[in-house]
Design an enzyme around this catalytic site. Structure first.
Site, short mmCIF file in Angstrom:
data_model
loop_
_atom_site.label_atom_id
_atom_site.label_comp_id
_atom_site.label_asym_id
_atom_site.label_seq_id
_atom_site.Cartn_x
_atom_site.Cartn_y
_atom_site.Cartn_z
N GLY A 2 -36.09 -3.22 78.23
CA GLY A 2 -35.98 -2.65 79.96
C GLY A 2 -34.12 -2.01 80.10
CE LYS A 3 -31.37 -0.30 75.04
NZ LYS A 3 -32.92 -0.74 74.58
CB THR A 4 -33.17 2.85 80.20
OG1 THR A 4 -32.08 3.67 79.68
CG2 THR A 4 -32.55 3.69 81.65
CD GLU A 51 -33.44 7.31 75.08
OE1 GLU A 51 -34.18 6.33 74.02
OE2 GLU A 51 -33.29 6.11 75.92
NE ARG A 63 -37.52 4.50 84.37
CZ ARG A 63 -37.72 3.94 83.12
NH1 ARG A 63 -36.07 2.81 83.53
NH2 ARG A 63 -37.62 4.23 82.04
NE ARG A 115 -29.43 1.84 65.27
CZ ARG A 115 -30.15 2.41 65.45
NH1 ARG A 115 -30.51 2.59 66.58
NH2 ARG A 115 -30.37 3.70 65.13
N GLY A 163 -19.35 -3.82 63.47
CA GLY A 163 -19.25 -5.23 64.37
C GLY A 163 -17.52 -4.40 65.72
CE LYS A 174 -15.92 -10.23 73.85
NZ LYS A 174 -15.57 -9.41 72.78
#
Length: 448
Positions: free
Chosen positions: A217-219, A242, A251, A379, A382, A416
């Protein structure tokens, strides 16, 4: 055939009469500096001694002392510059050279205009040098050229490169006053009270990373946040690397109608009045979408500059980070993502606007007994963890445990937070409408 005439030699743009008139007017009338201080800086003056005199005037003004003959000469003496500018007699000559301070802003604008001309000439030389530098990739040269021109425009808006702490304090208090009715928020609210309570908002200049595995559910969450920000009348710029803009529009209409996303086309084809009205309302939202795939980070920043020159963008959204390209096509994935992460951080700082960048997580989340994401799961590089001011993870227990103790609940882990606390905010995810809502209310607050 006659040869073209040689271009006439041109002198460096400057207006020494306007410089003297500006300084004299300030010495003559203690109120004159109020009209010019917001835009005129010492660097605008062509003569160094004029720049030093004006800097002394600003120092007096900053201490709430009238910048007159006595105070300015005293400030120059303290700085060890009085003799260098020609002594107190030079200040007397400047004062005697103007009969009135009424036209001080006119003179100051001429000083600024010629300074901009000199800066453009210098920038032009730098851009010409970039044109001859074949060692640099085309994208880097174009970005450097665009950034140099943008810096000139920004410097004119911001006034100066270095800002005194008193100015920062004043701006900070103004920001607090602007959000006095909105609790402890210091930036743009996501529209979810529990999440905003932890983050205190997405603050200017911050890179905020929203990360999850595919399909979590990021988008959807980023679009909900953009929707809430736009409902408050604040402009949002979305780079959708994307998803097509038509699907994003669908949406948004589903969010407005509060119906499943797949019902929107059918309702519009039937001429449903509520759906058409929702489409009209969405069309009025100040959301700007670029759905060009595989943009590199330099192109993203260039397009952002162009949009920001036309609209005061309050939030940038990049969906998603791993799909953006680096400056060089030869970079491996780690170098590419590092370049993108650093580029988006620079973009946030350049515009003084938060950038919400979506990110994929590695498969390590799936292989652990506890599936709650960790910072090490980001991903590709770092650098994402290092560059981001805030990192949010989406965790939905129902995707891993069957039966699930909390069906439909999505936890937003603020893992963070460089300038505040970390914590967990719980939202409800409505899968059919791809909508996140607060658990405590039917719809998230539209407050900041």
């Amino acid at each position: 055939m006659s040869l073209p005439a040689e271009p006439a030699l041109r002198s460096v743009p400057c207006d020494l009469d306007a410089e003297r008139a500006t300084l004299g007017a300030i010495l003559l009338d203690r109120e004159a500096i109020i009209a010019v201080a917001p835009f005129l800086t010492p660097a605008h003056f062509y003569l160094e001694k004029h720049a030093q005199i004006y800097a002394a005037m600003l120092a007096c003004y900053g201490r709430r002392e009238p910048p007159d003959l006595t105070t300015v000469s005293g400030e120059l003496r303290r700085q060890g510059q009085l003799e260098g500018v020609g002594g107190a007699s030079v200040l007397g000559e400047l004062l005697a050279g103007v009969p009135t301070a009424v036209h001080v802003e006119y003179y100051a604008r001429s000083v600024e205009r010629t300074a901009v001309g000199r800066a453009l000439i210098e920038a032009g030389g730098q851009i010409v040098a970039l044109g001859y530098d074949d060692a640099l990739p085309i994208e880097e040269r174009l970005d450097a050229a665009a950034q140099r021109i943008f810096q000139l425009s920004s410097a004119r808006q911001l006034g100066q490169d270095f800002v005194s702490v008193s100015t920062v304090a004043s701006e900070y208090l103004d920001a607090l006053a602007a959000t006095a009715d909105e609790g402890d928020l210091l930036g743009i609210g996501a529209g979810y009270p529990d999440l905003d309570r932890i983050t205190q908002g997405m603050k200017p200049g911050e890179l905020v990373v929203l990360a999850a595995r595919p399909g979590v559910g990021k988008t959807a969450l980023a679009l909900c946040i953009a929707y809430h920000v736009a409902q408050r009348g604040q402009h949002v710029g979305i780079f959708s690397l994307e998803m097509d803009r038509e699907l994003l529009l669908q949406r948004l209409i589903a969010l407005e109608l509060r119906v499943p996303t797949n019902q929107v086309p059918r309702l519009l084809r039937r001429g449903d009045h509520a759906a058409i009205a929702a489409l009209a309302r969405v069309a009025e939202l100040p959301i700007h979408i670029d759905h060009t795939p595989s943009l590199n980070v330099l192109a993203i920043r260039d397009r952002a500059r162009r949009l920001a020159s036309a609209h005061p963008i309050e939030l940038w959204v990049v969906d998603y980070l791993q799909l953006a390209q680096g400056a060089s096509a030869r970079d491996d994935e780690v170098k590419r993502i590092t370049a993108v992460s650093q580029g988006l951080t620079s973009m946030a700082r350049e515009f003084r606007v938060p950038v919400l960048a979506l990110s994929q997580l590695s498969r390590a989340v799936e292989s652990r007994a506890a599936h709650v994401p960790m910072l090490s799961d980001l991903r590709g590089s770092g650098s994402i963890e290092q560059d981001a001011s805030q990192v949010w993870f989406i965790y939905r227990e129902e995707l891993y445990d069957d039966p699930c103790d909390r069906p439909g609940v999505a936890e937003i882990h603020v893992a963070k937070h460089r300038n505040g606390e970390t914590g967990v905010a719980s939202l409800r995810f409505e899968h059919a409408s791809t909508r996140f809502v607060s658990l405590s209310r039917a719809m998230p607050s539209d407050g900041r």
